[in-house]
Design a protein around this motif. Structure first.
Motif, PDB file in Angstrom:
ATOM      1  N   LYS A   1     -20.384  -0.433  -9.518  1.00 35.42           N
ATOM      2  CA  LYS A   1     -19.219  -0.078  -8.704  1.00 35.42           C
ATOM      3  C   LYS A   1     -18.028   0.024  -9.642  1.00 35.42           C
ATOM      4  O   LYS A   1     -17.732  -0.911 -10.387  1.00 35.42           O
ATOM      5  N   LEU A   2     -17.364   1.155  -9.627  1.00 35.20           N
ATOM      6  CA  LEU A   2     -16.229   1.378 -10.505  1.00 35.20           C
ATOM      7  C   LEU A   2     -15.081   0.445 -10.130  1.00 35.20           C
ATOM      8  O   LEU A   2     -14.652   0.404  -8.977  1.00 35.20           O
ATOM      9  N   GLY A   3     -14.613  -0.328 -11.106  1.00 34.32           N
ATOM     10  CA  GLY A   3     -13.487  -1.218 -10.878  1.00 34.32           C
ATOM     11  C   GLY A   3     -12.202  -0.604 -11.400  1.00 34.32           C
ATOM     12  O   GLY A   3     -11.155  -0.689 -10.786  1.00 34.32           O
ATOM     13  N   ALA A   4     -12.302   0.034 -12.559  1.00 36.24           N
ATOM     14  CA  ALA A   4     -11.194   0.732 -13.204  1.00 36.24           C
ATOM     15  C   ALA A   4     -11.826   1.678 -14.222  1.00 36.24           C
ATOM     16  O   ALA A   4     -13.046   1.660 -14.414  1.00 36.24           O
ATOM     17  N   ARG A   5     -11.017   2.457 -14.881  1.00 35.13           N
ATOM     18  CA  ARG A   5     -11.566   3.384 -15.867  1.00 35.13           C
ATOM     19  C   ARG A   5     -12.359   2.607 -16.925  1.00 35.13           C
ATOM     20  O   ARG A   5     -11.830   1.694 -17.554  1.00 35.13           O
ATOM     21  N   ASN A   6     -13.620   2.968 -17.097  1.00 35.84           N
ATOM     22  CA  ASN A   6     -14.529   2.364 -18.080  1.00 35.84           C
ATOM     23  C   ASN A   6     -14.864   0.902 -17.793  1.00 35.84           C
ATOM     24  O   ASN A   6     -15.290   0.176 -18.696  1.00 35.84           O
TER      25      ASN A   6
END
Length: 63
Positions: free
Chosen positions: A16-21
């Protein structure tokens, strides 16, 4: 008493994307303790892509 659905964050075992990268993967609840009582504990892994494109993994652990 709480069930696993109340202490985890679905979907489980999915990036799950939390922030960029930066991604977070929530895992199942485990029972932890020695020898009694055993407490339920949610598990989580963090994945970070560095500027060099290397991936770093961090795991949550009961303390």
């Amino acid at each position: 008493m709480l069930d696993d659905a109340q202490i985890t964050y679905p979907p489980l075992n999915t990036l799950k994307l939390g922030a960029r990268n930066i991604w977070i993967v929530d895992g199942p609840a485990i029972r932890f303790g020695w020898p009694w009582p055993k407490f339920r504990y949610s598990t989580r892994m963090t994945v970070v892509r560095l500027a060099s494109d290397e991936l770093r993994f961090g795991f949550s652990c009961p303390t």
